[in-house]
Design a protein around this motif. Structure first.
Motif, PDB file in Angstrom:
ATOM      1  N   THR A  27       0.864  -1.186   0.000  1.00  0.00           N
ATOM      2  CA  THR A  27       0.000   0.000   0.000  1.00  0.00           C
ATOM      3  C   THR A  27       0.898   1.233   0.000  1.00  0.00           C
ATOM      4  OG1 THR A  27      -0.097   0.269   2.424  1.00  0.00           O
ATOM      5  CG2 THR A  27      -1.697  -1.255   1.406  1.00  0.00           C
ATOM      6  N   ASN A  28       0.276   2.371  -0.238  1.00  0.00           N
ATOM      7  CA  ASN A  28       0.954   3.656  -0.101  1.00  0.00           C
ATOM      8  C   ASN A  28      -0.103   4.633   0.397  1.00  0.00           C
ATOM      9  OD1 ASN A  28      -0.505   4.796  -2.313  1.00  0.00           O
ATOM     10  ND2 ASN A  28       0.932   3.861  -3.728  1.00  0.00           N
ATOM     11  N   PRO A  29       0.258   5.820   0.798  1.00  0.00           N
ATOM     12  CA  PRO A  29      -0.731   6.744   1.377  1.00  0.00           C
ATOM     13  C   PRO A  29      -1.914   7.004   0.457  1.00  0.00           C
ATOM     14  CG  PRO A  29       1.463   7.487   1.907  1.00  0.00           C
ATOM     15  CD  PRO A  29       1.644   6.330   0.997  1.00  0.00           C
ATOM     16  N   ALA A 164       9.659  -4.381  -8.113  1.00  0.00           N
ATOM     17  CA  ALA A 164       9.237  -3.413  -9.134  1.00  0.00           C
ATOM     18  C   ALA A 164       7.819  -2.954  -8.820  1.00  0.00           C
ATOM     19  CB  ALA A 164       9.310  -4.044 -10.516  1.00  0.00           C
ATOM     20  N   ALA A 165       7.642  -1.640  -8.813  1.00  0.00           N
ATOM     21  CA  ALA A 165       6.344  -1.063  -8.478  1.00  0.00           C
ATOM     22  C   ALA A 165       5.845  -0.217  -9.636  1.00  0.00           C
ATOM     23  CB  ALA A 165       6.489  -0.207  -7.215  1.00  0.00           C
ATOM     24  N   SER A 166       4.613   0.294  -9.484  1.00  0.00           N
ATOM     25  CA  SER A 166       4.045   1.144 -10.535  1.00  0.00           C
ATOM     26  C   SER A 166       3.983   0.385 -11.858  1.00  0.00           C
ATOM     27  CB  SER A 166       4.903   2.418 -10.690  1.00  0.00           C
ATOM     28  OG  SER A 166       4.297   3.347 -11.535  1.00  0.00           O
ATOM     29  N   ILE A 167       3.391  -0.799 -11.783  1.00  0.00           N
ATOM     30  CA  ILE A 167       3.307  -1.695 -12.936  1.00  0.00           C
ATOM     31  C   ILE A 167       2.018  -1.378 -13.698  1.00  0.00           C
ATOM     32  CG2 ILE A 167       3.017  -4.130 -13.605  1.00  0.00           C
ATOM     33  CD1 ILE A 167       5.777  -3.775 -12.543  1.00  0.00           C
TER      34      ILE A 167
HETATM   35  C1  E4P Z   1       3.985   0.598  -4.558  1.00  0.00           C
HETATM   36  O1  E4P Z   1       3.188   0.322  -3.681  1.00  0.00           O
HETATM   37  C2  E4P Z   1       3.792   1.898  -5.285  1.00  0.00           C
HETATM   38  O2  E4P Z   1       3.391   2.892  -4.366  1.00  0.00           O
HETATM   39  C3  E4P Z   1       2.752   1.754  -6.385  1.00  0.00           C
HETATM   40  O3  E4P Z   1       3.080   0.611  -7.159  1.00  0.00           O
HETATM   41  C4  E4P Z   1       2.662   2.989  -7.256  1.00  0.00           C
HETATM   42  O4  E4P Z   1       1.877   2.693  -8.396  1.00  0.00           O
HETATM   43  P1  E4P Z   1       1.297   3.903  -9.307  1.00  0.00           P
HETATM   44  O5  E4P Z   1       2.488   4.550  -9.991  1.00  0.00           O
HETATM   45  O6  E4P Z   1       0.374   3.214 -10.291  1.00  0.00           O
HETATM   46  O7  E4P Z   1       0.590   4.840  -8.367  1.00  0.00           O
END
Ligand code: E4P
Length: 216
Positions: A27-29, A164-167
């Motif tokens: 999760t993120n804020p 890797a995030a923001s997929i």
């Molecule tokens: C990880 O949790 C990141 O906060 C998240 O993958 C960001 O994804 P977004 O760029 O689609 O907001």
């Protein structure tokens, strides 16, 4: 290879957990804010759904190291397997260094360069989260960045894992594992897109129709 779903939506988490392939939730804020519920309640509900040994990554809100460290310890007490995300930057690195010395697992997030990733690893972060999609969104190559981070960790013998995030889609998941990341986190629709294929649905419908017409 670790798979995480990037959401605080309980219905999505319940469905994703039921697949039996998930290593946890990130999760993120912004993701938490969408639930319009108290942070602690949301994380507690998520932790009830995520079975052991799945991790529940949640990000601190504080912007100074002291606040981040105290938040991290507070969040860990909310539920089992809650692990801490810290924003990259001087204060996040200070917090990561302190928490890692206490044996508390951290994930440095909002990482956008190899130097940032190297510092995060040096601070003892267990994971770093480079944002593939957001790098691509501004016309650079997220794949090149993340491939360079993976290679730098290999060259330097650093054990920090790359998640890797923001997929943005299944293709990016494949690209990320091809460049050697340890984990990916993806929004639930991306997981669904990985799972489903129109030809699978067409084939199954044909099987069931043939079976029905045979009348056996
Ligand atoms: C990880 O949790 C990141 O906060 C998240 O993958 C960001 O994804 P977004 O760029 O689609 O907001």
């Amino acid at each position: 290879m670790e798979l995480y779903v990037d959401t605080a939506d309980l219905a999505q988490i319940r469905e994703a957990v039921s697949l039996g392939i998930l290593d946890g939730v990130t999760t993120n804020p912004s993701i938490i804010a969408k639930q319009k519920r108290p942070f602690k309640e949301t994380i507690g509900s998520i932790a009830e759904l995520v079975q052991a040994p799945g991790k529940v990554w949640c990000e601190v809100i504080g912007t100074d190291a002291d606040t981040m460290v105290s938040e991290a310890k507070e969040m860990q007490a909310w539920a089992p397997r809650v692990v801490v995300k810290l924003p990259m930057g001087a204060e996040g690195v200070k917090a990561a260094s302190r928490l890692s010395k206490e044996g508390i697992e951290t994930n440095m997030t909002l990482v956008y360069s190899v130097p940032q990733a190297i510092i995060a690893a040096k601070a003892g972060a267990a994971y770093v989260s480079p944002y593939l999609g957001r790098v691509d969104d501004v016309g650079w190559s997220g794949e090149a960045l993340i491939g360079d981070i993976v290679q730098a960790y290999k060259d330097l013998g650093m054990n920090t894992k790359v998640i890797a995030a923001s997929i943005r889609g299944p293709r990016q998941v494949l690209d990320m594992f091809r460049v050697g990341v340890d984990a990916v986190t993806m929004a639930y629709p991306v997981l669904e897109a990985m799972l489903n294929h129109p030809m699978t649905e067409i084939g199954l419908n044909r099987f069931l129709q043939d079976w029905k017409e045979a009348g056996i």
